[in-house]
Design a protein around this motif. Structure first.
Motif, mmCIF file in Angstrom:
data_model
loop_
_atom_site.group_PDB
_atom_site.id
_atom_site.type_symbol
_atom_site.label_atom_id
_atom_site.label_comp_id
_atom_site.label_asym_id
_atom_site.label_seq_id
_atom_site.Cartn_x
_atom_site.Cartn_y
_atom_site.Cartn_z
ATOM 1 N N PRO A 66 3.946 -4.541 3.757
ATOM 2 C CA PRO A 66 5.008 -3.532 3.816
ATOM 3 C C PRO A 66 5.130 -2.711 2.545
ATOM 4 O O PRO A 66 4.893 -3.206 1.442
ATOM 5 C CB PRO A 66 6.264 -4.385 4.034
ATOM 6 C CG PRO A 66 5.938 -5.691 3.385
ATOM 7 C CD PRO A 66 4.475 -5.906 3.634
ATOM 8 N N ARG A 67 5.501 -1.451 2.718
ATOM 9 C CA ARG A 67 5.875 -0.583 1.598
ATOM 10 C C ARG A 67 7.241 -0.010 1.915
ATOM 11 O O ARG A 67 7.417 0.691 2.912
ATOM 12 C CB ARG A 67 4.860 0.550 1.398
ATOM 13 C CG ARG A 67 5.238 1.505 0.258
ATOM 14 C CD ARG A 67 4.144 2.519 0.006
ATOM 15 N NE ARG A 67 4.014 3.503 1.068
ATOM 16 C CZ ARG A 67 4.644 4.686 1.079
ATOM 17 N NH1 ARG A 67 5.458 5.026 0.091
ATOM 18 N NH2 ARG A 67 4.446 5.520 2.081
ATOM 19 N N PHE A 68 8.224 -0.306 1.085
ATOM 20 C CA PHE A 68 9.578 0.175 1.306
ATOM 21 C C PHE A 68 9.696 1.590 0.739
ATOM 22 O O PHE A 68 9.385 1.830 -0.430
ATOM 23 C CB PHE A 68 10.586 -0.767 0.654
ATOM 24 C CG PHE A 68 10.619 -2.118 1.296
ATOM 25 C CD1 PHE A 68 11.541 -2.404 2.288
ATOM 26 C CD2 PHE A 68 9.711 -3.109 0.929
ATOM 27 C CE1 PHE A 68 11.565 -3.651 2.904
ATOM 28 C CE2 PHE A 68 9.726 -4.357 1.539
ATOM 29 C CZ PHE A 68 10.655 -4.626 2.529
ATOM 30 N N ILE A 69 10.111 2.526 1.559
ATOM 31 C CA ILE A 69 10.156 3.933 1.166
ATOM 32 C C ILE A 69 11.349 4.183 0.252
ATOM 33 O O ILE A 69 12.501 3.977 0.636
ATOM 34 C CB ILE A 69 10.237 4.844 2.407
ATOM 35 C CG1 ILE A 69 9.102 4.510 3.374
ATOM 36 C CG2 ILE A 69 10.188 6.308 1.979
ATOM 37 C CD1 ILE A 69 7.715 4.575 2.774
ATOM 38 N N GLU A 70 11.067 4.652 -0.961
ATOM 39 C CA GLU A 70 12.096 4.887 -1.959
ATOM 40 C C GLU A 70 12.050 6.293 -2.544
ATOM 41 O O GLU A 70 13.071 6.795 -3.006
ATOM 42 C CB GLU A 70 11.964 3.859 -3.090
ATOM 43 C CG GLU A 70 12.128 2.410 -2.612
ATOM 44 C CD GLU A 70 11.863 1.402 -3.704
ATOM 45 O OE1 GLU A 70 11.259 1.804 -4.740
ATOM 46 O OE2 GLU A 70 12.240 0.227 -3.542
ATOM 47 N N ASP A 71 10.885 6.926 -2.534
ATOM 48 C CA ASP A 71 10.729 8.249 -3.144
ATOM 49 C C ASP A 71 11.481 9.298 -2.325
ATOM 50 O O ASP A 71 11.223 9.477 -1.135
ATOM 51 C CB ASP A 71 9.245 8.602 -3.224
ATOM 52 C CG ASP A 71 8.960 9.766 -4.149
ATOM 53 O OD1 ASP A 71 9.690 10.782 -4.051
ATOM 54 O OD2 ASP A 71 8.025 9.668 -4.962
ATOM 55 N N GLU A 72 12.389 10.026 -2.957
ATOM 56 C CA GLU A 72 13.172 11.036 -2.246
ATOM 57 C C GLU A 72 12.289 12.141 -1.680
ATOM 58 O O GLU A 72 12.614 12.747 -0.659
ATOM 59 C CB GLU A 72 14.237 11.629 -3.171
ATOM 60 C CG GLU A 72 15.375 10.680 -3.486
ATOM 61 C CD GLU A 72 16.135 10.237 -2.238
ATOM 62 O OE1 GLU A 72 16.358 11.093 -1.347
ATOM 63 O OE2 GLU A 72 16.497 9.050 -2.147
ATOM 64 N N ALA A 73 11.175 12.424 -2.324
ATOM 65 C CA ALA A 73 10.262 13.453 -1.817
ATOM 66 C C ALA A 73 9.690 13.057 -0.463
ATOM 67 O O ALA A 73 9.494 13.904 0.414
ATOM 68 C CB ALA A 73 9.130 13.695 -2.817
ATOM 69 N N GLU A 74 9.450 11.775 -0.263
ATOM 70 C CA GLU A 74 8.926 11.311 1.022
ATOM 71 C C GLU A 74 10.003 11.348 2.099
ATOM 72 O O GLU A 74 9.720 11.608 3.271
ATOM 73 C CB GLU A 74 8.365 9.896 0.881
ATOM 74 C CG GLU A 74 7.565 9.440 2.075
ATOM 75 C CD GLU A 74 6.739 8.193 1.809
ATOM 76 O OE1 GLU A 74 5.957 7.816 2.685
ATOM 77 O OE2 GLU A 74 6.879 7.598 0.713
ATOM 78 N N TRP A 75 11.253 11.124 1.709
ATOM 79 C CA TRP A 75 12.359 11.188 2.653
ATOM 80 C C TRP A 75 12.631 12.608 3.142
ATOM 81 O O TRP A 75 13.248 12.799 4.188
ATOM 82 C CB TRP A 75 13.635 10.634 2.018
ATOM 83 C CG TRP A 75 13.755 9.147 2.119
ATOM 84 C CD1 TRP A 75 13.510 8.236 1.138
ATOM 85 C CD2 TRP A 75 14.155 8.395 3.265
ATOM 86 N NE1 TRP A 75 13.725 6.962 1.594
ATOM 87 C CE2 TRP A 75 14.132 7.027 2.900
ATOM 88 C CE3 TRP A 75 14.531 8.734 4.562
ATOM 89 C CZ2 TRP A 75 14.456 6.014 3.785
ATOM 90 C CZ3 TRP A 75 14.871 7.724 5.448
ATOM 91 C CH2 TRP A 75 14.825 6.389 5.069
ATOM 92 N N GLU A 76 12.172 13.604 2.407
ATOM 93 C CA GLU A 76 12.422 14.984 2.818
ATOM 94 C C GLU A 76 11.712 15.337 4.117
ATOM 95 O O GLU A 76 12.171 16.202 4.869
ATOM 96 C CB GLU A 76 11.981 15.940 1.704
ATOM 97 C CG GLU A 76 12.872 15.882 0.462
ATOM 98 C CD GLU A 76 12.370 16.789 -0.644
ATOM 99 O OE1 GLU A 76 11.338 17.487 -0.416
ATOM 100 O OE2 GLU A 76 12.978 16.808 -1.722
ATOM 101 N N ASP A 77 10.595 14.690 4.400
ATOM 102 C CA ASP A 77 9.828 15.006 5.611
ATOM 103 C C ASP A 77 9.208 13.732 6.170
ATOM 104 O O ASP A 77 7.995 13.551 6.151
ATOM 105 C CB ASP A 77 8.734 16.040 5.298
ATOM 106 C CG ASP A 77 7.995 16.496 6.545
ATOM 107 O OD1 ASP A 77 8.583 16.428 7.647
ATOM 108 O OD2 ASP A 77 6.830 16.905 6.417
ATOM 109 N N PRO A 78 10.026 12.829 6.708
ATOM 110 C CA PRO A 78 9.482 11.560 7.217
ATOM 111 C C PRO A 78 8.596 11.771 8.437
ATOM 112 O O PRO A 78 8.845 12.660 9.262
ATOM 113 C CB PRO A 78 10.734 10.749 7.571
ATOM 114 C CG PRO A 78 11.807 11.762 7.745
ATOM 115 C CD PRO A 78 11.488 12.897 6.832
#
Length: 215
Positions: A66-78
């Protein structure tokens, strides 16, 4: 992903079908099982998806898991977000404020298919721990799931229908979680050119304004 194991979860191991039911009694067992959620408030919701962007955001992670998503840049376009719905590759894990952990995922397709909901954590339920997958904690970022953290679950509906195939039985392509003021619909579906389409091995979480498809 829940790190300490599901509270009161089923014994892990090779998973039996969660959705498919050969008899009316099996349908009732599945409906009785999900009633464990009634009266509980959802504290966390996690999407488990294929980790398409691991090399871009965490090139240091050369192994799977697993990789837990933390980077806000990645959250901008999931990768899972589409107009009117979220398309989730592997499944959705819920954790209640009282510590119950449930997972919603699809049965392996073939002569039968469907989605099911059981009191077990996603790693124990479905995932190959050596594969690269991304974990998105969406509960506090989603207008769809927010109502389930604001009030207790009042009902969980497993929408069963006779299966029209070589094997007789019942399948569940649609699950609804209700509170007193809101409902969240989850269906067996995926994105096809950005639009909601039927799928045998993917889950679609419908946004509040999206109608349940008639497949």
């Amino acid at each position: 992903m829940h790190q300490n194991g599901a509270v009161g979860a089923e014994t892990s191991g090779e998973r039996e079908p969660w959705s498919w039911a050969a008899t009316d009694d099996e349908v009732e067992e599945r409906r009785r099982h999900v009633r464990r959620l009634v009266g509980h408030r959802i504290g966390a919701v996690r999407y488990c998806t294929i980790d398409f962007r691991r090399g871009e955001f965490r090139p240091d992670l050369v192994d799977g898991g697993p990789r837990f998503i933390e980077d806000e840049a990645e959250w901008e376009d999931p990768s899972w977000r589409h107009a009117g719905f979220d398309a989730v590759d592997h499944g959705v894990e819920f954790e209640t404020e009282s510590g119950l952990v449930f997972s919603l995922t699809w049965d392996p397709p073939g002569d039968r298919e469907g989605i099911g909901l059981r009191n077990v954590a996603m790693p124990d339920a479905y995932m190959n721990r050596e594969a690269a997958h991304a974990i998105w904690s969406v509960g506090d970022r989603s207008h769809t799931w927010a109502p389930l953290s604001e009030a207790p679950i009042t009902d969980v509906q497993l929408h069963y229908y006779p299966w029209e195939g070589r094997v007789s039985g019942f399948w569940c392509p649609h699950i609804t979680l209700h509170t007193a003021a809101a409902s969240v619909h989850v269906v067996l579906g995926d994105a096809s050119n950005g639009a909601l389409a039927h799928s045998s091995d993917n889950i679609a979480v419908l946004h509040p304004a999206t109608s349940v498809p008639d497949w």
